[in-house]
Design an enzyme around this catalytic site. Sequence first.
Site, PDB file in Angstrom:
ATOM      1  N   VAL A  64      36.671  -2.648  -0.282  1.00 31.53           N
ATOM      2  CA  VAL A  64      35.993  -1.761   0.658  1.00 31.53           C
ATOM      3  C   VAL A  64      34.550  -2.183   0.951  1.00 31.53           C
ATOM      4  CG1 VAL A  64      37.433   0.230   0.093  1.00 31.53           C
ATOM      5  CG2 VAL A  64      35.272  -0.146  -1.156  1.00 31.53           C
ATOM      6  N   ASN A  90      37.847   6.916  -2.481  1.00 35.16           N
ATOM      7  CA  ASN A  90      37.915   6.991  -3.929  1.00 35.16           C
ATOM      8  C   ASN A  90      37.538   5.687  -4.628  1.00 35.16           C
ATOM      9  OD1 ASN A  90      39.095   8.026  -6.623  1.00 35.16           O
ATOM     10  ND2 ASN A  90      40.382   6.252  -6.178  1.00 35.16           N
ATOM     11  N   TYR A 155      22.059   4.030 -13.975  1.00 39.91           N
ATOM     12  CA  TYR A 155      21.149   4.170 -12.834  1.00 39.91           C
ATOM     13  C   TYR A 155      21.842   3.913 -11.496  1.00 39.91           C
ATOM     14  CZ  TYR A 155      17.521   4.043 -16.431  1.00 39.91           C
ATOM     15  OH  TYR A 155      16.740   4.312 -17.522  1.00 39.91           O
TER      16      TYR A 155
END
Length: 246
Positions: A64, A90, A155
């Site tokens: 993606v 997702n 982070y």
Amino acid sequence: MEKLKGKVALVTGATSGIGEACAKLFAAHGAGVVLSGRNEERGRAVARDIRAAGGEATFIACDVSSEEQVKALIHDAVASYAGLDILFNNAGVMLPSMEIERMPVEEWRETLDTNLTGYFLITRYAKPYLLASRGVILNNASIAGLQHYAAGRSYAYSAAKAAVIQFSHQMAKNYGEEGVRVNCICPGIIRTPILHGRDPKLYEDRIPLGRVGTPEDVAKVALFLVSDEAAYLTGVVLPVDGGASL
């Protein structure tokens, strides 16, 4: 009752964990499901499982974070089923946590490219078809992205998931008048490969309900939000965490 009968759903990151569980449950409720992911062998196996159970599924390999692969995915998905009603963003990665000064820049970029830019790209190219069907977008964030919950030294992951939550809010506000609902789930500690082999029992003491969640726990919530039972819900950010974020 088949809650998604006649619908077409695209599930990214569908080769394992939450994506696999959602793809299987969506198919069990009547949806034609397009599964995508990077692991072609695993993706085809999940599609076979769905078809063996009497459902309808097609696997299309896609990273993606690649715009070209995303464009091909959406084109092929729509060509296969002549439309799109449900998008479940997702696909994601959670690389090992570490202090900022030790984190390779490449790992920061990979995390944001997959967990945030990937959602943007998929949504960008799927949007015309979702507008045509007055469809539904469900984004998978995490309790790590909630303002009141700090997830150790994750982070990049936490930043990306916080951005997904706000991305969802913006789309819900702007797309509602166009007939598209947009919601967001925030899973907690779920028994998936993202635990990297760690013993789930290590986390039980911090979860009020006393157990680590399963992909199926999340899939049931996802099914509700993409179904017509949630027809008056948009902009929802829903923790699915057994109370871990309290």
